[in-house]
Design a protein around this motif. Structure first.
Motif, short mmCIF file in Angstrom:
data_model
loop_
_atom_site.label_atom_id
_atom_site.label_comp_id
_atom_site.label_asym_id
_atom_site.label_seq_id
_atom_site.Cartn_x
_atom_site.Cartn_y
_atom_site.Cartn_z
N THR A 58 -82.68 50.14 29.84
CA THR A 58 -83.92 49.70 28.75
C THR A 58 -84.20 50.86 29.40
O THR A 58 -85.08 51.58 28.89
N TYR A 59 -84.17 51.28 30.94
CA TYR A 59 -85.00 51.84 31.74
C TYR A 59 -84.90 53.53 31.64
O TYR A 59 -84.61 54.33 32.49
N ARG A 60 -83.83 54.00 30.90
CA ARG A 60 -83.17 54.84 31.27
C ARG A 60 -84.55 56.34 30.51
O ARG A 60 -84.17 57.52 30.92
N SER A 61 -84.71 55.87 29.21
CA SER A 61 -85.48 56.30 28.90
C SER A 61 -86.97 56.71 29.14
O SER A 61 -87.94 56.98 29.85
N ARG A 62 -87.46 55.40 28.98
CA ARG A 62 -88.95 55.16 29.78
C ARG A 62 -88.61 54.45 31.38
O ARG A 62 -87.98 53.66 31.30
N LYS A 63 -89.26 55.38 32.15
CA LYS A 63 -88.55 55.35 33.71
C LYS A 63 -88.95 53.43 34.60
O LYS A 63 -90.36 53.66 33.85
N LEU A 64 -88.65 53.01 34.65
CA LEU A 64 -89.26 51.67 35.67
C LEU A 64 -90.14 52.71 36.37
O LEU A 64 -89.69 53.11 37.19
N LYS A 65 -90.93 51.09 36.91
CA LYS A 65 -92.47 51.97 37.44
C LYS A 65 -92.43 50.90 39.04
O LYS A 65 -92.41 49.97 38.22
#
Length: 506
Positions: free
Chosen positions: A3-10
């Motif tokens: 899930t966080y490959r495009s929207r990076k984990l913050k």
């Protein structure tokens, strides 16, 4: 973590309070492992790297069936080998998390890992990128304090940003197969007597025996900082130790990087084939010192000798550069031999390289550096325009931060008196208040006469006009720059204070 490959984990995703985050349950599935690691790490839990799934006890029916099949008595119980098929290697979990995190969360993760005294990732394997990545920005926030032996008598200490500290680097790599854990050996080398600590993940840790899926090619780095405690210190000065996971033949770029930045490279092997000899021969002319750790437990003592003899003139080896670890070798004694070899390297005026300086070597080898992105560099340019002007802190405050000078102190005194009214004397209350308010307005008028200085204009521009991402980078770079200046000034002030204390005693 797909899930966080495009929207990076913050960072806010990790710190968010949810029903799941409030539970303190062991991970049930492999999908729980990254979150388990992150939550434990944020709490500075030394067991954060444990990636074992909760083991469920087999049912009575299963046990009965197994005992019947194996003809085992009813009152006989046993423990089977732990199944690792559903678990993950801790370094795989770490790599997956770092690849799915934005640069600010990466910085927080490495800062917390440093506090837990875990080895930090230096070169991240090439998974989403064509080449591996040097994690320089991710370590920018780490500061270390130590006491070199030169300051032991004065009880002084040094405090410096980790990426700016120049020190010798000792690298450990493997060529071919090896039947003992290189990481476990390094933990012994870096641990003081009776104080063992697992800096590096090794085979005998929880899930350490699970085959690595994506972490091959990862280079980890750990440090030893002396405490000025005399004989209890392993080394007199700080030293960095790197550990390449995987065979150097498969990860030649990482190995080439380590040979360029290291003072010495220790190569662990059981034998040297003709192909491996050809690879090692290409290192001829390198200024780096090379040591070989031969493991002879498999009874192959004579196999490496043929090509080893050929390598002696090529790599300028002598007897002290060859360490033999046999099946009967005393482990504690071998660790002392290895510590002595590292101490000898440090005494021979080795090259000292900071992690920041390693970025230049990385660029030459085509290795990416995490702070090369446009937003980070633009923000750094803005921040340097301000911090580069600060030579003398007191002078800079007087000239550039004029509202914080004498006028500001007088203003604070008047405001304080308006609240306390301690110096009123015989003056009527309202008249005294009027006098104070007039002083206040006069001082405000003096402040308003000052125009904005260049540094303040640059700072306001950075806050107002930069995009959100660059603004975040800008504030971080300002913090790093100002903290570095403050540490240098504090060090000088401490020295002056100690000198004055000595003079007073006389």
């Amino acid at each position: 973590m797909e899930t966080y490959r495009s929207r990076k984990l913050k960072l806010r995703d990790v710190l968010e309070i949810t029903p799941e985050s409030l539970k303190n349950c062991p991970p049930q599935t492999t999908g729980d492992l990254p979150w388990h690691f992150l939550r434990k790490l944020m709490a500075l839990n030394g067991m954060a790297r444990s990636t074992s799934l909760e083991q469920r006890a087999p049912t009575d029916q299963t046990l009965t069936m197994d005992k019947e099949e194996l003809d085992i008595p009813e009152d006989f119980s046993f423990l089977s080998d732990t199944d690792t098929s559903d678990s993950l290697h801790p370094l795989d979990v770490l790599c997956a998390i770092l690849l799915s995190s934005d640069s600010f969360l990466q910085q927080e993760i490495l800062s917390k890992m440093s506090m837990c005294q875990f080895a930090l990732p230096l070169l991240l394997p090439a998974l989403d990128t064509p080449k591996c990545t040097l994690l320089l920005w991710a370590m920018r926030d780490i500061v270390r304090k130590w006491r070199p032996h030169s300051l032991a008598e004065s009880r002084g200490f040094r405090e410096e940003s980790l990426v700016l500290t120049k020190m010798p680097t000792i690298s450990f790599v493997r060529i071919g197969n090896c039947s003992f854990s290189k990481s476990h050996l390094l933990n012994e080398v870096l641990s003081p007597s009776q104080q063992h600590h697992d800096f590096f993940v090794h085979w005998d840790m929880e899930s350490g025996n699970v085959p690595r899926a994506i972490a091959d090619g990862l280079v980890e780095i750990s440090w030893y900082f002396p405490g000025g405690m005399g004989n209890s210190d392993l080394f007199l000065e700080p030293v960095a130790v790197t550990n390449l996971h995987g065979d150097i033949e498969s990860h030649w770029v990482q190995f080439s990087f380590l040979t360029e930045v290291s003072s010495a490279v220790f190569i662990v092997t059981e034998s040297i084939s003709e192909r491996e000899y050809a690879l090692l021969s290409s290192l001829q002319g390198s200024a780096t010192k090379y040591y070989f750790i031969f493991n002879n437990q498999a009874g192959k003592a004579k196999e490496p000798l043929e090509f080893l003899k050929k390598l002696v003139p090529v790599l300028k080896l002598n007897k002290s550069h060859m360490l033999w670890k046999g099946g009967t070798t005393n482990k504690a004694q071998f660790v002392k031999v290895l510590q002595s070899a590292i101490a000898a390297v440090m005494k021979s005026s080795p090259k000292r390289v900071s992690i920041e300086a390693m970025a230049e070597t990385a660029h030459e080898l085509g290795i990416q550096v995490d702070e090369d992105n446009k937003e980070c560099q633009t923000a750094n340019t803005y921040a340097k325009e301000i911090t580069a002007q600060i030579k003398d802190v007191a002078k800079y405050k007087r000239e550039k931060l004029r509202l914080q000078g004498e006028t500001w102190r007088n203003l604070a005194e008047v405001e304080k008196e308006l609240c306390r009214m301690r110096k009123q004397g015989d003056t009527p209350l309202e008249k005294y208040k009027s006098q104070l308010k007039k002083k206040l307005m006069d001082l405000r008028a003096q402040q308003n006469k000052h125009d904005l200085t260049d540094g303040l204009i640059t700072f306001i521009t950075g806050i107002r006009l930069l995009p959100p991402m660059e603004k975040h980078y800008f504030l971080k770079w300002m913090k790093f720059g100002l903290d570095h200046i403050a540490r240098e000034n504090l060090s000088k002030l401490r020295d002056q204070y100690k000198e004055k204390c000595k003079n007073l005693k006389r």
